[in-house]
Design a protein around this motif. Structure first.
Motif, PDB file in Angstrom:
ATOM      1  N   ALA A 597       0.875  -1.182   0.000  1.00 15.19           N
ATOM      2  CA  ALA A 597       0.000   0.000   0.000  1.00 15.19           C
ATOM      3  C   ALA A 597       0.903   1.219   0.000  1.00 15.19           C
ATOM      4  CB  ALA A 597      -0.913  -0.017   1.229  1.00 15.19           C
ATOM      5  N   PRO A 598       1.292   1.718  -1.187  1.00 19.11           N
ATOM      6  CA  PRO A 598       2.254   2.826  -1.250  1.00 19.11           C
ATOM      7  C   PRO A 598       1.619   4.158  -0.861  1.00 19.11           C
ATOM      8  CG  PRO A 598       1.518   2.235  -3.456  1.00 19.11           C
ATOM      9  CD  PRO A 598       0.895   1.243  -2.516  1.00 19.11           C
ATOM     10  N   ASN A 599       2.410   4.976  -0.199  1.00 19.60           N
ATOM     11  CA  ASN A 599       1.973   6.310   0.200  1.00 19.60           C
ATOM     12  C   ASN A 599       3.110   7.280  -0.066  1.00 19.60           C
ATOM     13  OD1 ASN A 599       0.310   8.336   1.457  1.00 19.60           O
ATOM     14  ND2 ASN A 599       1.646   8.158   3.252  1.00 19.60           N
ATOM     15  N   GLN A 600       2.798   8.412  -0.700  1.00 16.56           N
ATOM     16  CA  GLN A 600       3.825   9.359  -1.100  1.00 16.56           C
ATOM     17  C   GLN A 600       3.618  10.688  -0.397  1.00 16.56           C
ATOM     18  OE1 GLN A 600       5.484   9.458  -5.228  1.00 16.56           O
ATOM     19  NE2 GLN A 600       4.480  11.443  -5.318  1.00 16.56           N
ATOM     20  N   THR A 601       4.704  11.224   0.186  1.00 14.39           N
ATOM     21  CA  THR A 601       4.660  12.498   0.879  1.00 14.39           C
ATOM     22  C   THR A 601       5.690  13.439   0.270  1.00 14.39           C
ATOM     23  OG1 THR A 601       4.063  11.344   2.926  1.00 14.39           O
ATOM     24  CG2 THR A 601       4.813  13.628   3.129  1.00 14.39           C
ATOM     25  N   PHE A 602       5.273  14.685  -0.046  1.00 15.69           N
ATOM     26  CA  PHE A 602       6.183  15.661  -0.632  1.00 15.69           C
ATOM     27  C   PHE A 602       6.886  16.444   0.465  1.00 15.69           C
ATOM     28  CE2 PHE A 602       3.306  14.885  -4.153  1.00 15.69           C
ATOM     29  CZ  PHE A 602       4.173  14.840  -5.219  1.00 15.69           C
ATOM     30  N   TRP A 603       8.209  16.599   0.310  1.00 13.99           N
ATOM     31  CA  TRP A 603       9.017  17.377   1.238  1.00 13.99           C
ATOM     32  C   TRP A 603       9.833  18.394   0.430  1.00 13.99           C
ATOM     33  CZ3 TRP A 603       7.687  16.550   6.086  1.00 13.99           C
ATOM     34  CH2 TRP A 603       7.217  15.298   6.477  1.00 13.99           C
ATOM     35  N   GLY A 604       9.181  19.400  -0.036  1.00 17.12           N
ATOM     36  CA  GLY A 604       9.882  20.403  -0.833  1.00 17.12           C
ATOM     37  C   GLY A 604      10.261  19.860  -2.194  1.00 17.12           C
ATOM     38  N   LYS A 605      11.581  19.730  -2.440  1.00 18.41           N
ATOM     39  CA  LYS A 605      12.029  19.244  -3.745  1.00 18.41           C
ATOM     40  C   LYS A 605      12.160  17.728  -3.794  1.00 18.41           C
ATOM     41  CE  LYS A 605      17.031  19.585  -2.975  1.00 18.41           C
ATOM     42  NZ  LYS A 605      18.303  20.114  -3.526  1.00 18.41           N
ATOM     43  N   ASN A 606      11.932  17.030  -2.664  1.00 18.58           N
ATOM     44  CA  ASN A 606      12.007  15.579  -2.606  1.00 18.58           C
ATOM     45  C   ASN A 606      10.659  14.992  -2.220  1.00 18.58           C
ATOM     46  OD1 ASN A 606      14.774  15.820  -3.107  1.00 18.58           O
ATOM     47  ND2 ASN A 606      15.262  15.863  -0.918  1.00 18.58           N
ATOM     48  N   ALA A 607      10.505  13.704  -2.468  1.00 22.51           N
ATOM     49  CA  ALA A 607       9.305  12.982  -2.047  1.00 22.51           C
ATOM     50  C   ALA A 607       9.726  11.689  -1.379  1.00 22.51           C
ATOM     51  CB  ALA A 607       8.401  12.696  -3.241  1.00 22.51           C
ATOM     52  N   GLU A 608       9.023  11.336  -0.322  1.00 21.47           N
ATOM     53  CA  GLU A 608       9.303  10.090   0.389  1.00 21.47           C
ATOM     54  C   GLU A 608       8.195   9.093   0.088  1.00 21.47           C
ATOM     55  OE1 GLU A 608      10.673   8.615   4.809  1.00 21.47           O
ATOM     56  OE2 GLU A 608       9.164  10.210   4.655  1.00 21.47           O
ATOM     57  N   ILE A 609       8.579   7.901  -0.354  1.00 23.94           N
ATOM     58  CA  ILE A 609       7.616   6.841  -0.659  1.00 23.94           C
ATOM     59  C   ILE A 609       7.725   5.775   0.427  1.00 23.94           C
ATOM     60  CG2 ILE A 609       6.890   5.076  -2.284  1.00 23.94           C
ATOM     61  CD1 ILE A 609       8.991   7.901  -3.570  1.00 23.94           C
ATOM     62  N   VAL A 610       6.654   5.605   1.173  1.00 26.36           N
ATOM     63  CA  VAL A 610       6.584   4.590   2.221  1.00 26.36           C
ATOM     64  C   VAL A 610       5.569   3.542   1.797  1.00 26.36           C
ATOM     65  CG1 VAL A 610       6.062   4.102   4.629  1.00 26.36           C
ATOM     66  CG2 VAL A 610       7.202   6.247   4.015  1.00 26.36           C
ATOM     67  N   THR A 611       5.984   2.274   1.775  1.00 26.27           N
ATOM     68  CA  THR A 611       5.113   1.184   1.344  1.00 26.27           C
ATOM     69  C   THR A 611       4.695   0.366   2.553  1.00 26.27           C
ATOM     70  OG1 THR A 611       6.245   1.076  -0.788  1.00 26.27           O
ATOM     71  CG2 THR A 611       4.880  -0.805  -0.186  1.00 26.27           C
ATOM     72  N   LYS A 612       3.406   0.483   2.914  1.00 32.90           N
ATOM     73  CA  LYS A 612       2.889  -0.341   3.995  1.00 32.90           C
ATOM     74  C   LYS A 612       2.699  -1.766   3.486  1.00 32.90           C
ATOM     75  CE  LYS A 612       0.320   3.247   6.485  1.00 32.90           C
ATOM     76  NZ  LYS A 612      -1.022   3.623   7.007  1.00 32.90           N
ATOM     77  N   GLY A 613       2.651  -2.709   4.391  1.00 30.19           N
ATOM     78  CA  GLY A 613       2.446  -4.097   4.019  1.00 30.19           C
ATOM     79  C   GLY A 613       3.677  -4.933   4.256  1.00 30.19           C
ATOM     80  N   THR A 614       3.454  -6.163   4.657  1.00 31.41           N
ATOM     81  CA  THR A 614       4.548  -7.083   4.964  1.00 31.41           C
ATOM     82  C   THR A 614       4.561  -8.235   3.971  1.00 31.41           C
ATOM     83  OG1 THR A 614       4.409  -6.571   7.321  1.00 31.41           O
ATOM     84  CG2 THR A 614       5.519  -8.616   6.714  1.00 31.41           C
ATOM     85  N   ALA A 615       5.728  -8.470   3.378  1.00 27.95           N
ATOM     86  CA  ALA A 615       5.912  -9.629   2.505  1.00 27.95           C
ATOM     87  C   ALA A 615       6.154 -10.863   3.369  1.00 27.95           C
ATOM     88  CB  ALA A 615       7.080  -9.412   1.558  1.00 27.95           C
ATOM     89  N   LYS A 616       5.472 -11.959   3.033  1.00 25.32           N
ATOM     90  CA  LYS A 616       5.595 -13.194   3.824  1.00 25.32           C
ATOM     91  C   LYS A 616       5.948 -14.346   2.892  1.00 25.32           C
ATOM     92  CE  LYS A 616       1.943 -15.254   5.657  1.00 25.32           C
ATOM     93  NZ  LYS A 616       0.822 -15.544   6.579  1.00 25.32           N
ATOM     94  N   LEU A 617       7.144 -14.863   3.057  1.00 24.62           N
ATOM     95  CA  LEU A 617       7.648 -15.985   2.264  1.00 24.62           C
ATOM     96  C   LEU A 617       7.595 -17.246   3.110  1.00 24.62           C
ATOM     97  CD1 LEU A 617       9.214 -17.156  -0.233  1.00 24.62           C
ATOM     98  CD2 LEU A 617      11.314 -16.507   0.974  1.00 24.62           C
TER      99      LEU A 617
END
Length: 837
Positions: A597-617
């Motif tokens: 579940a990707p979420n993108q936040t803008f911080w001026g000239k950069n953006a931070e992409i945080v992906t919620k969710g856990t991969a389970k192998l």
């Protein structure tokens, strides 16, 4: 690196002689198929001078003596053999030897001591190791393919000898040469075609090319028109017997026995004399200073000889092109002139010999014997001159003369590179799964499948993405979340396809599950960690960061079936706000679920992409579970400058057994550009760091390191040609939007590959793609409005939420049984699936 070829149900020994106080630096890389590998040392023995071993009759059953038995034949065995034993048909000890003895039996009966067993080496991985040698001796690098019933293997191999005291200072000079440091470079060879008895009974003899290295006392053989090493024997430490009447020569190293046959009496005598010369030569070892002085000289000579080899091959391809052939001859003369300056004057006569296979390895037998008879021999003791009539008749025979000497015996050889290894405990289980035709999800339908030829290339992109800054200015005061981005902001795949790139390197999981990788070493979890972060490499081309994937419609799906990797993947967009994508991947050995579940936040000239969710192998055979979350990443220079992304937080991979691996990404400075270096450390349940580590770059490769060995366990995949004009795609990404035989007519109408706007956009018609994209998004709004008015909510078709309060929390489980995706695909049961376009 030298190419070795190992038969099925067979093994190959590569012998290396190392002097006192040195380091053997070696590399091995199996091609396409795995192979077992170990290093042994020939036991030290004290030979008695000028002693001659004679064969004795086998003792009665139950008789106890100190002789060594090899494959059931008892006889005295020692390295004191200093001559070739002349035997007759009546006392031929090899008549009773079994040719079907096992590899383990040969090892037990050999004079070898195990130094290090690397077990199974994985195909495509470059393994690099070193170990110290205090006292000179012969070392056996053993490649075991006896477990494979039908498939021959090819392996790249090289070894270098480095002074123990000067290893650091010399390593750079040694690295300049790609050839093996032990390759003969001064013509110290005897070579010709001999007949070699096949491994299996009743198959007779076949012609093979043999090369005897006098300096190192090794005999190697090849196919007549091939330069891949097929086998090697240490003559100094083997028992050599000869039968003049049948012109047969028997060579027994304790590990294997070769039965050879000369084509005529003159060649038989020449080979026997050559073997005798090696047997009777002094055992004195050159001083270390002399050894490394020659080594430095050999590096340059080897490089020049390599160029000469390429020129010879080029001349063969020029054919009747006289000007080109003349130019090649001119360059060859220049190379020979340089060689004459590199090699001392007393050796120059050996460097004018014409190469048969490789200018640094193969010289004509007759020309070499001519040199021997004149006294120019780089051996500790001279070989007695041969009679001129012998030298005059020892020529490499033509194919016609060889055929006349074969007496109707078989000359064919068989080795299938396409057959799979057959292991005794697995096929029955696999076949039973394939034959199951019910709806219990026990099979991996549509696997197995015949190999598919995939085309990965895509059209060149002739448009540029719009400026983010201009787009923001144009929509000042508006809710950006309600405004559709222009289609030129996209790359021609959806987020579902983008996340499917995680499985480009799924072989890393299979490699990690080798039985020889124990938890205590940390190698297994480190390889799993390498897989977990390998998906980052898809963004290594900075062009990939200029655009984003298409946002899938609610209910849109994507399947990935790769018969070459043995995996099948199904994914679905299960929530629109917040965006959540559900994945479930399966193979014979493991399955993997992931709900990003990707979420993108803008911080001026950069953006931070945080992906919620856990991969389970989950590992099917043991039930062990590995879990991890994707690290946060920064997309830099969004407003202006060159855009690129990099991981901005550590990553932890945990095992249900208590082990874990921690990925630390290097932090770059303010002006250092993108950070690419990383290290992975493994810890046991007691939080103690394990010996094995991984280091490298997420944009290039990862190397697993121990105290003595390095394994290149991962390298990035190929990019599309001219990738900067093709969205920065890899070859794997280029296949994701194409429909192949395995999918044709089988996909639901919700699959991303069937979206009309993406195909139009990929072809370059931006305006039409924009209109189609807007139309699809408008229809989605209408469907959502209808659900809201009826008080209903969207229900995914192939996944169901089993925990969590919001769509982007908890876990989305794959629906199994009759209504599972793969069972519905098998029966074409898509009628109740909502049409999205």
């Amino acid at each position: 690196m030298e190419t070795l070829e190992i038969h099925s149900k067979d093994f190959l020994v590569k012998w290396v002689h190392a002097p006192d106080n040195c380091v053997i630096d070696w590399q091995v890389k199996p091609l396409k198929k795995s192979i077992n590998f170990a290093i042994y040392k020939l036991n030290d023995e004290t030979p008695s001078e000028n002693s001659v071993e004679s064969f004795q009759a086998p003792p009665p059953i139950g008789h106890n003596d100190s002789s060594t038995s090899v494959n059931g034949s008892s006889r005295i065995r020692s390295s004191s053999v200093t001559s070739v034993n002349q035997i007759t048909n009546n006392n031929n000890p090899y008549k009773t030897k079994s040719r079907s003895s096992t590899f383990s039996t040969n090892l037990i009966n050999s004079d070898l001591t195990l130094l290090k067993n690397y077990n199974k080496l994985i195909a495509g991985e470059l393994v690099h190791g070193k170990f110290d040698v205090a006292k000179d001796g012969m070392y056996a690098f053993v490649f075991d393919n006896s477990f494979s019933k039908t498939t021959g293997k090819k392996v790249f191999f090289s070894s270098k000898i480095v002074s123990d005291n000067a290893a650091v200072s010399r390593r750079k000079s040694v690295a300049r040469s790609s050839s093996n440091i032990l390759r003969p470079k001064n013509g110290e060879l005897l070579q010709s075609i001999l007949l070699k008895k096949r491994r299996k009974k009743l198959q007779g003899f076949t012609k093979r090319y043999f090369v005897l290295n006098f300096k190192y006392g090794t005999l190697s053989y090849f196919r007549v028109k091939d330069n891949k090493l097929r086998g090697q024997m240490p003559i100094k430490h083997s028992i050599v017997s000869a039968n003049a009447k049948s012109r047969e020569i028997f060579i027994d190293s304790g590990m294997e026995v070769w039965n050879l046959k000369a084509l005529n009496e003159k060649e038989f005598n020449a080979w026997v004399d050559a073997f005798n010369q090696i047997k009777k030569s002094s055992d004195e070892t050159p001083t270390e200073e002399a050894f490394y002085e020659e080594e430095e000289q050999g590096i340059l000579a080897s490089e020049l000889e390599s160029i000469s080899t390429k020129l010879t091959q080029l001349k063969m391809t020029t054919g009747d092109n006289a000007p080109a052939a003349k130019l090649v001859d001119s360059i060859s003369l220049d190379i020979n002139s340089l060689l004459a300056r590199v090699i001392p004057a007393n050796r120059n006569s050996l460097h004018d010999l014409t190469s048969v296979k490789s200018s640094s390895e193969f010289y004509d037998a007759q020309e070499y014997l001519d040199v021997m008879s004149s006294g120019v021999v780089l051996l500790d003791t001279p070989i007695p001159p041969l009679e001129s009539k012998v030298i005059g008749q020892l020529e490499t025979p033509s194919d016609e003369s060889i055929d006349e000497n074969l007496d109707g015996l078989s000359l064919s050889s068989s080795s299938s590179e396409e057959d799979e290894d057959i292991e005794p405990t697995k096929p029955v289980e696999v076949i039973q799964k394939v034959k199951s035709a019910d709806d219990s999800d026990d099979t991996l339908y549509p696997l197995p499948h015949d190999p598919i030829e995939r085309e990965s290339d895509i059209p060149v992109c002739n448009h540029t993405p719009p400026s983010i800054l201009a787009f923001v200015r144009k929509n000042v005061g508006k809710d950006l979340s309600t405004i559709a981005m222009p289609v030129t902001m996209n790359e021609p795949i959806t987020f579902l396809q983008k996340y499917a790139e995680i499985f480009e390197y799924s072989d890393l999981i299979n490699n990690a599950l080798q039985p020889s990788f124990s938890d205590e070493s940390g190698e297994k979890i480190l390889r799993i960690a390498a897989f977990a972060l390998s998906y980052l490499s898809s963004a290594r081309v900075k062009e990939r960061n200029n655009r984003k994937p298409f946002n899938p419609l609610l209910g849109e799906t994507f399947e990935l079936v790769r018969e070459d990797r043995g995996i099948r993947v199904v994914s679905e967009k299960v929530s629109h706000r917040p965006p959540v994508f559900a994945f479930f991947a399966e193979s014979e050995k493991w399955d993997l679920s992931f709900n990003p579940a990707p979420n993108q936040t803008f911080w001026g000239k950069n953006a931070e992409i945080v992906t919620k969710g856990t991969a389970k192998l989950t590992i099917k055979s043991t039930g062990e579970v590995f879990t991890w979350s994707h690290p946060a990443t920064l997309l830099k220079n969004i407003i202006a400058g060159e855009k690129y992304s990099e991981p901005s937080a550590p990553m932890t991979i945990k095992s249900s057994s208590g082990y874990k691996a921690v990925v630390e990404f290097a932090k770059g400075g303010l002006f250092s550009g993108r950070s690419e270096d990383l290290t992975i450390k493994a810890f046991n349940p007691n939080k103690k760091q394990l010996a094995y580590t991984v280091s490298g770059k997420w944009t290039e490769s990862l190397t697993l390191k121990t105290n003595t060995t390095e394994k290149l366990i991962w390298e990035v995949g190929d990019l599309l040609p001219n990738s900067n004009k093709k969205f920065g795609f890899t070859a794997f990404s280029g296949t994701l939007n194409k429909i192949y035989a395995i999918e044709d007519g089988k996909l639901p109408h919700t699959d991303s590959r069937l979206r009309p706007d993406i195909h139009t956009y990929e072809k370059g018609d931006v305006d039409k793609a924009e209109a189609q994209k807007v139309e699809l998004e408008e229809k989605q709004r209408e469907r959502r409005k209808e659900l809201e008015e009826s008080g209903k909510s969207h229900v995914p078709n192939f996944f169901t939420q089993v925990s969590g309060d919001t769509p982007d929390s908890g876990e989305w489980a794959y629906i199994r049984g009759k209504k599972s995706y793969w069972n519905r695909r098998k029966h074409g049961d898509w009628d109740d699936i909502t049409r999205l376009w």
